[in-house]
Design a protein around this motif. Structure first.
Motif, PDB file in Angstrom:
ATOM      1  N   ALA A   1      -5.684   1.536  -3.329  1.00 56.06           N
ATOM      2  CA  ALA A   1      -5.848   2.494  -2.211  1.00 56.06           C
ATOM      3  C   ALA A   1      -5.391   2.694  -0.619  1.00 56.06           C
ATOM      4  O   ALA A   1      -4.725   3.983  -0.465  1.00 56.06           O
ATOM      5  N   ALA A   2      -5.404   1.635  -0.280  1.00 57.07           N
ATOM      6  CA  ALA A   2      -4.757   1.115   1.022  1.00 57.07           C
ATOM      7  C   ALA A   2      -3.213   1.751   0.181  1.00 57.07           C
ATOM      8  O   ALA A   2      -2.449   1.936   2.197  1.00 57.07           O
ATOM      9  N   LEU A   3      -2.698   1.472  -0.540  1.00 54.29           N
ATOM     10  CA  LEU A   3      -1.391   1.720  -0.250  1.00 54.29           C
ATOM     11  C   LEU A   3      -0.720   2.958  -0.604  1.00 54.29           C
ATOM     12  O   LEU A   3      -0.152   3.381  -0.307  1.00 54.29           O
ATOM     13  N   ALA A   4      -1.858   3.772  -1.372  1.00 57.12           N
ATOM     14  CA  ALA A   4      -2.095   4.867  -1.464  1.00 57.12           C
ATOM     15  C   ALA A   4      -1.933   5.573  -0.239  1.00 57.12           C
ATOM     16  O   ALA A   4      -1.072   6.321   0.436  1.00 57.12           O
ATOM     17  N   VAL A   5      -2.935   5.166   1.050  1.00 61.06           N
ATOM     18  CA  VAL A   5      -3.127   5.751   1.896  1.00 61.06           C
ATOM     19  C   VAL A   5      -1.886   5.777   3.267  1.00 61.06           C
ATOM     20  O   VAL A   5      -1.006   6.677   3.654  1.00 61.06           O
ATOM     21  N   LEU A   6      -1.227   4.145   2.558  1.00 62.69           N
ATOM     22  CA  LEU A   6      -0.227   4.502   3.666  1.00 62.69           C
ATOM     23  C   LEU A   6       1.090   4.818   3.346  1.00 62.69           C
ATOM     24  O   LEU A   6       1.953   5.738   3.737  1.00 62.69           O
ATOM     25  N   GLY A   7       1.399   5.043   1.830  1.00 60.91           N
ATOM     26  CA  GLY A   7       2.181   6.497   0.732  1.00 60.91           C
ATOM     27  C   GLY A   7       2.218   8.242   1.803  1.00 60.91           C
ATOM     28  O   GLY A   7       3.377   8.475   2.065  1.00 60.91           O
TER      29      GLY A   7
ATOM     30  N   THR B   1       8.456   2.616  -1.316  1.00 61.50           N
ATOM     31  CA  THR B   1       6.404   3.089  -1.904  1.00 61.50           C
ATOM     32  C   THR B   1       6.695   3.957  -2.778  1.00 61.50           C
ATOM     33  O   THR B   1       5.589   4.344  -3.657  1.00 61.50           O
ATOM     34  N   ALA B   2       7.583   5.354  -2.053  1.00 56.97           N
ATOM     35  CA  ALA B   2       7.326   5.973  -3.484  1.00 56.97           C
ATOM     36  C   ALA B   2       7.904   5.748  -4.894  1.00 56.97           C
ATOM     37  O   ALA B   2       7.310   6.025  -5.669  1.00 56.97           O
ATOM     38  N   ALA B   3       8.013   5.187  -4.883  1.00 54.99           N
ATOM     39  CA  ALA B   3       8.950   4.068  -6.377  1.00 54.99           C
ATOM     40  C   ALA B   3       7.906   3.678  -7.290  1.00 54.99           C
ATOM     41  O   ALA B   3       7.212   3.867  -8.122  1.00 54.99           O
ATOM     42  N   VAL B   4       7.711   2.448  -6.114  1.00 52.73           N
ATOM     43  CA  VAL B   4       5.498   2.096  -6.794  1.00 52.73           C
ATOM     44  C   VAL B   4       4.638   3.012  -6.309  1.00 52.73           C
ATOM     45  O   VAL B   4       4.316   2.614  -7.934  1.00 52.73           O
ATOM     46  N   LEU B   5       4.850   3.795  -5.813  1.00 52.74           N
ATOM     47  CA  LEU B   5       3.071   4.491  -5.932  1.00 52.74           C
ATOM     48  C   LEU B   5       3.417   5.639  -7.382  1.00 52.74           C
ATOM     49  O   LEU B   5       2.396   5.273  -7.661  1.00 52.74           O
ATOM     50  N   ALA B   6       4.782   6.529  -7.421  1.00 50.79           N
ATOM     51  CA  ALA B   6       4.888   7.026  -8.576  1.00 50.79           C
ATOM     52  C   ALA B   6       4.091   6.031  -9.993  1.00 50.79           C
ATOM     53  O   ALA B   6       3.477   6.785 -10.819  1.00 50.79           O
ATOM     54  N   PHE B   7       4.857   4.647  -9.641  1.00 52.22           N
ATOM     55  CA  PHE B   7       4.406   4.331 -10.687  1.00 52.22           C
ATOM     56  C   PHE B   7       2.645   3.925 -11.047  1.00 52.22           C
ATOM     57  O   PHE B   7       1.888   4.264 -11.711  1.00 52.22           O
TER      58      PHE B   7
ATOM     59  N   VAL C   1      14.765  -5.457   2.361  1.00 55.72           N
ATOM     60  CA  VAL C   1      13.860  -6.477   2.348  1.00 55.72           C
ATOM     61  C   VAL C   1      12.660  -5.939   2.300  1.00 55.72           C
ATOM     62  O   VAL C   1      11.525  -6.452   1.563  1.00 55.72           O
ATOM     63  N   PRO C   2      11.906  -4.154   2.354  1.00 56.78           N
ATOM     64  CA  PRO C   2      10.743  -3.978   2.537  1.00 56.78           C
ATOM     65  C   PRO C   2      10.672  -3.400   0.625  1.00 56.78           C
ATOM     66  O   PRO C   2       9.672  -3.200  -0.175  1.00 56.78           O
ATOM     67  N   TRP C   3      12.008  -3.468  -0.395  1.00 55.30           N
ATOM     68  CA  TRP C   3      11.736  -2.994  -1.724  1.00 55.30           C
ATOM     69  C   TRP C   3      11.291  -4.548  -1.921  1.00 55.30           C
ATOM     70  O   TRP C   3      10.406  -4.460  -2.759  1.00 55.30           O
ATOM     71  N   GLY C   4      11.797  -5.888  -1.469  1.00 59.52           N
ATOM     72  CA  GLY C   4      10.813  -7.151  -1.915  1.00 59.52           C
ATOM     73  C   GLY C   4       8.941  -6.549  -1.724  1.00 59.52           C
ATOM     74  O   GLY C   4       8.749  -7.560  -1.994  1.00 59.52           O
ATOM     75  N   ALA C   5       8.995  -6.346  -0.531  1.00 59.15           N
ATOM     76  CA  ALA C   5       7.672  -6.732  -0.331  1.00 59.15           C
ATOM     77  C   ALA C   5       6.501  -6.283  -0.486  1.00 59.15           C
ATOM     78  O   ALA C   5       6.070  -6.336  -1.196  1.00 59.15           O
ATOM     79  N   ILE C   6       7.764  -4.692  -1.100  1.00 60.59           N
ATOM     80  CA  ILE C   6       6.367  -3.581  -1.820  1.00 60.59           C
ATOM     81  C   ILE C   6       6.452  -3.926  -2.976  1.00 60.59           C
ATOM     82  O   ILE C   6       5.253  -4.448  -3.651  1.00 60.59           O
TER      83      ILE C   6
END
Lengths: 274, 494
Positions: free
Chosen positions: B249-255, B194-200, B80-85
């Motif tokens: 930026a919001a995703l970055a803060v969550l990460g 989150t790490a995978a998406v944020l790095a990209f 679920v988190p993979w799909g959501a992110i």
């Protein structure tokens, strides 16, 4: 215990109902204080928003949302309201209409909506119509003043020698067409006025707000009471050295008073997936 | 704060198990329905040669795909988190590159989650068990939700539907996160996703920076004022695959929050924090840096550095006020420059619109009358982000009714003072529950992360209407739900 709980629940429910009734009653009072109010709406279609672009380029730009916002601001201006006031009668002024008139764009259309709220049904229709008519007149007069001025622009001495065509001739011809044949805006309709006060809406709205306030108060009361209870439990537990909830104390007793034992017991109660 | 070794764990009530394997006939049923749908779609394509190919393919493959994905999500909730992110992060870019219809994907995913995660949890009693520790704050939030449904001051039109749907979507995502089976496993995968998406996003947003704004607008097809923005100092803000830099930026803060509090391995922590800081550098969002400072304060508190945390907080507050007082800015292009402290970049003017009289203060202006919901009234808002050489994007500024720019002002405008109090009570109650949990068990990384995410959200909501927003609200509330669930399970940091 359950009797006390039920009494408390009854008291909280009574407070919620009471606040709902108080809210509805406040709505009735607001209606009385406000007095009768009628609302009439007149739609004005904006046909042309930028005559200067037509004059200079010959192209007719489409009317955008920003043009409707500008048109609404002009329709609410004192120039338009003063003229509307003279249409309504000599005892009216533009300042009187400021509070009664709102003008706003209508969604994704080319229409602005003039809304008049007055204590009288017929007066609301006449006021909305007068403002709409005044807006159309003022914008048309401004266009005519511009085109009249352009028609008197002198022709350049010899456009051919300057390496270009006679631009002023084009502008003058467009000015003639615009000044004679083009309508900037058009009144399209006036809706039947609706009575906005007194209405059932305000008492219902304030009644709902009252009920919601009561329920929120009940939630806050139940939120604070367990906190007081937990303080008492903690104070009592300081004597036996556990200091947790009754369940925690029971678990720690059952698991040899060690944190690790309690942790394993809790983990065992976690949801199980197969 | 007591040391982790001396922690006294708080037991949770026994939670009912959710049967994620499903009935025996689930797989054959999915296969049968899927094959039937493919057969019917193929037959339709053969019988109706004039039918659009895309529609036929969607009809033939869409239903089986939804069924398979639903079954997978039900059985393996760590997906679920993979799909959501992935969906929430990429939908704006996909709308631009593939089709505007891709925007529906987030809604479909949400509805699917409600069916395959939410309903089983409701049936098994897991929802009730997970809600019990946070019952009081959730009751307050329930009052807010009821006020949105009833909409005491407004009509139930398009604006109401839009505003209410967004708010209920984020509440639903919070609950879906809250009722996930094996929350410790789900939160571990949340960290990885989150790490995978944020790095990209870090790489992509800096690639956009190097490309420059002209190339982004004329070559990449982005819209100036949306995906491509400028800072007051003339710098470039890029938005990765999001619709604007603030969402990225919001995703970055969550990460960064997940990296500081939940990630167990140092490699994962490094990826999250370095990528988060790189993204914040590309987006240049001041509030996001303030949120990172809040995260650092919570990190210091967790380590037991109370004095340092208080000092850092005090110094940060004084520095912030000094910065606001000495910085001047224009509320809108061409307007005179005023100190940022008094106008808050036009926000004080925007917030003032929320209350338009005594009745408006009590009952609000109606859901969607101002702010987010009202944008549905204007043309073009639902259109995909795209470069249009013939028109500049409509600037939203203080004084525009679509620009309240604060979640609290938005709620006040929508449902009035009781709704505002309900929101504040719900937040305060949730903070109290999480603080109690952190004090009892300082080693509970998920509780600290949930508290930190909630704190940065509370800060963010002051200056942005991001609670009921896509994507910031969607991501934040889902992550918060998972973290609260993981904190209830009292797992050690992952």
């Amino acid at each position: 215990m359950s009797r006390r709980m039920s009494r408390r629940t009854v008291v909280l429910a009574a407070v919620v109902v009471l606040l709902g009734i108080v809210g509805a009653a406040a709505g009735v009072v607001v209606n009385r204080v406000r007095g009768p109010e009628w609302s009439a709406e007149t739609g004005v279609m904006i046909r042309l928003a930028s005559p200067d672009i037509v004059l200079l380029t010959g192209l007719t730009p489409t009317v955008e949302l920003e043009d409707l916002i500008d048109a609404a601001a002009v329709a609410k201006s004192q120039v338009v309201l003063a003229r509307a006031a003279t249409k309504l009668g000599s005892w009216w002024t533009g300042a009187d209409l400021t509070e009664q008139i709102t003008v706003e764009p209508v969604g994704s259309s080319h229409i602005i909506k003039v809304t008049a709220k007055t204590p009288d049904r017929d007066l609301s229709i006449r006021t909305a119509d007068a403002v709409a008519a005044a807006y159309v007149e003022v914008t048309q007069e401004q266009l005519r003043a511009t085109t009249d001025a352009l028609q008197t622009v002198p022709r350049p001495p010899d456009p051919g020698r300057q390496g270009g065509s006679d631009v002023t001739a084009d502008v003058r011809s467009r000015a003639v067409i615009l000044g004679q044949d083009v309508a900037m805006a058009e009144i399209i309709h006036t809706d039947e006025p609706a009575q906005t006060s007194p209405s059932i809406t305000t008492p219902v709205a304030l009644g709902i707000v009252g009920v919601a306030a009561g329920v929120l108060g009940a939630v806050v009361v139940t939120l604070l009471r367990p906190a007081a209870g937990s303080r008492r439990r903690r104070a009592a537990a300081d004597g036996n050295g556990y200091g947790g909830t009754p369940q925690a104390d029971a678990l720690q007793h059952a698991n040899g008073h060690t944190n690790g034992a309690a942790r394993r017991t809790d983990d065992a109660t976690d949801p199980v997936s197969t | 704060v007591t040391a982790p070794a001396e922690a006294r764990p708080e037991p949770t009530a026994t939670e009912p198990a959710v049967e994620t394997a499903g009935p025996r006939w689930a797989v054959p049923a999915v296969a049968a329905i899927g094959l039937t749908a493919v057969a019917v779609g193929t037959a339709a394509a053969a019988a109706l040669p004039g039918a659009p190919a895309g529609l036929v393919v969607a009809a033939a493959l869409g239903l089986p795909l939804v069924l398979v994905v639903g079954l997978l999500l039900h059985r393996h909730q760590w997906l679920v988190p993979w799909g959501a992110i992935l969906i929430f992060s990429t939908s704006a870019e996909l709308r631009l590159r593939v089709s505007p219809e891709v925007g529906v994907l987030k809604d479909l995913y949400l509805y699917l989650l409600v069916v395959v995660v939410g309903l089983p949890a409701l049936r098994s009693g897991l929802l009730r068990a997970r809600l019990r520790p946070i019952a009081a704050p959730m009751a307050a939030v329930g009052i807010l939700a009821a006020l949105y449904v009833l909409d005491p001051a407004g009509a139930h039109g398009t604006s109401w539907l839009f505003g209410t749907r967004l708010l209920f979507s984020v509440f639903a995502l919070f609950l879906i996160g809250l009722v996930c089976v094996r929350p410790e496993q789900v939160s571990a995968h949340l960290v990885r996703a989150t790490a995978a998406v944020l790095a990209f996003e870090a790489v992509f947003s800096w690639a956009q920076q190097f490309a420059g704004e002209d190339a982004l607008v004329y070559g990449w097809g982005y819209q100036y004022g949306a995906q491509v923005r400028g800072t007051s100092g003339g710098g470039l803000r890029t938005s990765g695959t999001f619709e604007d830099p603030f969402q990225l930026a919001a995703l970055a803060v969550l990460g960064v929050a997940l990296g500081l509090f939940v990630a167990r391995r140092w490699q994962m922590r490094a990826v999250l924090i370095v990528s988060g800081i790189a993204v914040l550098g590309a987006t240049s969002v001041r509030t996001a840096w303030l949120q990172v400072a809040v995260l650092l304060v919570f990190l210091a508190l967790r380590r037991g550095w109370w004095r340092q945390a208080l000092t850092l907080g005090a110094v940060g507050a004084v520095a912030g006020v000094y910065l606001l007082a000495t910085t001047t800015t224009s509320d809108r292009p061409g307007a005179p420059e005023v100190p940022l402290l008094f106008g808050l970049n036009g926000r004080s003017t925007a917030w003032a619109q929320a209350v338009q009289g005594p009745l408006s203060f009590v009952a609000g202006n109606g859901v969607g009358a101002l702010g987010i919901g009202s944008t549905r009234q204007s043309a073009g808002v639902s259109a995909p982000p795209a470069y249009d050489p013939n028109s500049a994007p409509t600037a939203l500024y203080a004084g525009n009714s679509a620009f309240l720019d604060s979640t609290y002002a938005q709620v006040q405008s929508d449902v009035g003072i009781v709704g505002s109090l309900a929101l504040v009570a719900g937040l305060a109650g949730l903070v109290a529950v999480l603080v109690r949990r952190c004090r009892r068990d300082p080693g509970n990384g998920a509780a600290w992360a949930a508290l930190a995410v909630l704190a940065v959200a509370i800060v963010d909501w002051v200056g942005r209407s991001s609670l009921a927003s896509y994507t910031t609200g969607f991501l934040t509330m889902y992550v918060l739900g998972v973290l609260v669930a993981a904190s209830l399970a009292r797992e050690r940091p992952l």
